[in-house]
Scaffold this active site. Sequence first.
Site, short mmCIF file in Angstrom:
data_model
loop_
_atom_site.label_atom_id
_atom_site.label_comp_id
_atom_site.label_asym_id
_atom_site.label_seq_id
_atom_site.Cartn_x
_atom_site.Cartn_y
_atom_site.Cartn_z
N HIS A 346 21.75 59.44 -97.53
CA HIS A 346 21.75 58.60 -95.80
C HIS A 346 20.86 57.38 -95.93
CE1 HIS A 346 23.71 62.11 -94.00
NE2 HIS A 346 23.15 62.50 -94.91
N LYS A 534 19.55 54.34 -79.87
CA LYS A 534 19.54 55.01 -81.19
C LYS A 534 18.06 54.99 -81.61
CE LYS A 534 21.94 50.87 -82.74
NZ LYS A 534 22.78 51.80 -83.55
N ARG A 535 17.58 55.52 -82.64
CA ARG A 535 16.02 55.73 -82.93
C ARG A 535 15.60 54.14 -82.96
NH1 ARG A 535 13.62 60.55 -84.36
NH2 ARG A 535 11.90 59.18 -84.82
N LYS A 540 16.78 48.23 -87.20
CA LYS A 540 17.99 48.25 -86.25
C LYS A 540 17.90 47.13 -85.30
CE LYS A 540 18.11 53.44 -86.49
NZ LYS A 540 19.75 53.78 -87.15
N THR A 642 26.57 56.26 -86.61
CA THR A 642 27.69 57.02 -85.95
C THR A 642 27.61 57.04 -84.41
OG1 THR A 642 25.88 58.85 -86.11
CG2 THR A 642 27.47 59.03 -87.84
N LYS A 646 31.12 56.72 -81.70
CA LYS A 646 31.28 57.45 -80.27
C LYS A 646 31.32 56.46 -78.99
CE LYS A 646 27.80 60.46 -82.03
NZ LYS A 646 26.31 60.84 -82.15
C1 26Q Z 1 11.06 61.81 -93.74
C2 26Q Z 1 9.73 62.08 -94.24
C3 26Q Z 1 8.86 63.01 -93.40
C4 26Q Z 1 9.61 63.48 -92.23
C5 26Q Z 1 11.06 63.07 -91.96
C6 26Q Z 1 11.58 62.35 -92.59
C7 26Q Z 1 13.07 62.01 -92.33
C8 26Q Z 1 13.51 62.58 -91.32
C9 26Q Z 1 14.94 62.31 -90.97
C10 26Q Z 1 13.40 60.84 -92.82
C11 26Q Z 1 14.77 60.70 -92.56
C12 26Q Z 1 15.56 61.16 -91.32
C13 26Q Z 1 17.03 60.71 -91.03
C14 26Q Z 1 17.24 59.79 -91.38
C15 26Q Z 1 18.84 59.38 -90.70
O1 26Q Z 1 19.11 59.96 -89.52
N1 26Q Z 1 19.54 58.46 -91.30
C16 26Q Z 1 21.02 58.32 -90.65
O2 26Q Z 1 21.89 59.17 -91.08
C17 26Q Z 1 22.98 58.73 -90.37
C18 26Q Z 1 24.33 59.96 -90.82
O3 26Q Z 1 24.64 59.63 -92.08
C19 26Q Z 1 23.57 57.38 -90.50
O4 26Q Z 1 24.45 57.29 -89.81
C20 26Q Z 1 22.62 56.48 -90.17
O5 26Q Z 1 22.96 55.17 -90.71
C21 26Q Z 1 21.20 56.66 -90.99
O6 26Q Z 1 20.16 55.97 -90.82
#
Ligand code: 26Q
Length: 803
Positions: A346, A534-535, A540, A642, A646
């Site tokens: 991702h 978004k986050r 971003k 995503t 939406k």
């Molecule tokens: C990493 C280390 C420690 C704790 C948490 C994490 C962590 C947690 C969640 C790292 C990343 C995430 C989430 C990533 C994420 O949401 N990526 C997004 O995924 C979407 C679905 O595929 C894409 O549409 C986005 O582009 C992408 O940023």
Amino acid sequence: MFSNKQCFQQAFLKKLEMTYGKSFRESTIYDQYHTLGNMVREYISSNWIATNEKQRSSHIKQVYYLSIEFLLGKLLGQNLTNLGIREVVREGLQELGIDLEDMEGIEADAGLGNGGLGRLAACFLDSLASSNLPGHGCGIRYKHGLFDQKIVDGFQVELPEQWLRHGNAWEVRKVDEAVEISFWGEVETLYDKGRLTFRHIHSETIMAVPYDIPVIGYQTPVVNTLRLWNAEPSRFPVHKDVMEYKRDTESVSEFLYPDDTHEDGKVLRLKQQYFLVSASLQSIVLSHRKTYGTLKNFHEKVAIHINDTHPVLAIPELMRILMDEEHMGWDEAWTITTNTISYTNHTTLSEALEKWSVHLFQPLLPRIYMIVQEINERFCKQLWESYPGDWRKIEQMAIIAHDMVKMAHLALVGSYRVNGVAKLHTEILKNREMKDFYEVYPEKFNNKTNGITHRRWLLKANPQLSSAITDAIGSSWVHHPSDLEKLMPYAFDSGFKETIKRVRQERKTILAEIIQCQTGIIIDDTSIFDVQVKRLHAYKRQLLNVLHIMYLYNRLKEEKSFEIYPRTFIFGAKASPGYYYAKKIIKLINSLADKVNNDPQTSPFLKVVFLENYRVSLAEYVFPAADVSEQISTASKEASGTGNMKFMMNGALTIGTLDGANVEIFERVGSDNMFIFGLTAEEVLHYEQNGGYRSNDYYHYDKRIQQVLEQLLNGFFPNSFDLFESIYDSLLMQNDQYYVLRDFGSYTLAQEKVNTAYQSQETWLEKSIINTAQSGYFSSDRTIREYADEIWGIRSLEQGTFV
Ligand code: 26Q
């Protein structure tokens, strides 16, 4: 009991009295909510059992989707909609003086995810069940989901989220299916009947107890399962304080970790990952054994998908089970494992790729570490044969190097398929980020462009637009979202355009009321709603949006003749608690809101709103109300996005870079119906490889940039002394890593086009309708069909051996 409203009412009142020992009059809305939730769960229980039974007895292949996050949001409304009983229930409750919307309102969001990745998993579950596919989720039952965000003096403050405070009507605890997970200890090597065997001894064990949540498909009897694991004490160790052991155990499923790629891996996070993986695999293996009595055909009957690298220990864990418990040899176990596991990546941000220090990994998971070492050694040998003498390449591709375990490398080596989440993203993986691996395993790489469930994001979130669509083209789009294309000719139908105009206005008024309630800000509901939700992440580029608003403000103040169509800029974003830069941006947005909203000269034209605590349930009100969708990441950095889908589905027009899935939106709607600006991915990659970008040049040659950047420091924002210096520095002292200043000019031009285009209401509506009409491709039903056909090899129940 849901056949008509009288039956429903009777059953509801009886159930309420029996459960709570109260009369209806004495009951609280929580009693009523739980009564309804339990009724729905009981109503589907026979289908739930039947689905399990049929999936087992038909010997059809199953997929298990392992994910550290499932961002479900609220379940009541979606379940009622999918069961087709929402109207009966609404009318029945209404007669009792209960408003169904109020009842849905008190349900807590299941916020077991950070953002895109977790929400994708939730959309996939809905699409699997609605497509009658045998696919189940495996996750963690965090006691606290993603933190609640409060804004205090413009700053983000985090509070622990408490979704289970009033209980959870949807889950079923299955204590008899609990399994044990082992940590720490040592590995004992034995020589037994001519072969080496390994035993994990002196370990500390904890119990994983499953809580099952039904996943109800849309208008189908299929009810799949989301299994969430809860960590509980098992055997109390003799040599450790009992209270400490209990606390340590329960902490494993206590908190969801916020997405924080800046912070170094914590042992608890790794514990969570192994906990999820080991519990899920043990339970999958048990159930397979029960049905087939052997594991030799495991990969023929089971597909296991890992959502990013977080569950990648599924690879060594399956090896462990097959070798240590099933007594298979390495080669047989490896064949089964590498034909079972597939992996989705991702991200392209290399700093976000997961790595764990050997010093932390080995003591916590000694047997798993041994297996990873063996996988690594065999892989390096294979590389040596293909690239004799190329030490540099082998070092770069190794799974373990410099005392670090590289999780993505383990995933690439141990799975039979790896996919990116949008065309551009997959190309970047193949040609850059994972180029070396693509050379070794070209057949593994494939693309699966993300999708969203149109049932939640259109049918449920926007009933007004849904009815308008159905009135025009019939309801086939609900089952076949690509049928939304039938709307294309209606883009030029004046009657339909009038309807869409009314619907869009209605949705904007609803959001305006929510905003007023939440923030006290009164916004003009006829202004352009320009939304970025978004986050919060530097890539971003919420900052680009902010700088542009500052520039508009400056022009409104300075140029008498400057006019814009009134616009409301709406932001929603959570920043990871330790991500200081992101938190500064939140403060900056709020400072800007204070400034522009309270200036009588500009406030009729310009408003800025920061929505507190952005989450799934709030998003359901945001997307339907947006005119403009901000998708402005630095090209090549957003894997897919995503939210962009939406917005599009709900008829917003995108202003964006050619990044992630924006590229594919652009392929469908073209430049007449979207506002593209900025560097391309190729241009960004070129800068990154060859240098040549100097942000200072853009500062020196562009007066607009000079002015807004000086305003970060010069007291333009009251009481902001020093506050925004780090933002200023990131742009000028650290050469603006995300090309904000580089893209500022072209963003401004694109925004001017938005301003002009909106004023031709008639053609704007056409564009809006075309966006909805072209959005069917982005239904996660399409995405899931591709995964099912091209990766997992699973078939839906009707097509299978049983009908
Ligand atoms: C990493 C280390 C420690 C704790 C948490 C994490 C962590 C947690 C969640 C790292 C990343 C995430 C989430 C990533 C994420 O949401 N990526 C997004 O995924 C979407 C679905 O595929 C894409 O549409 C986005 O582009 C992408 O940023």
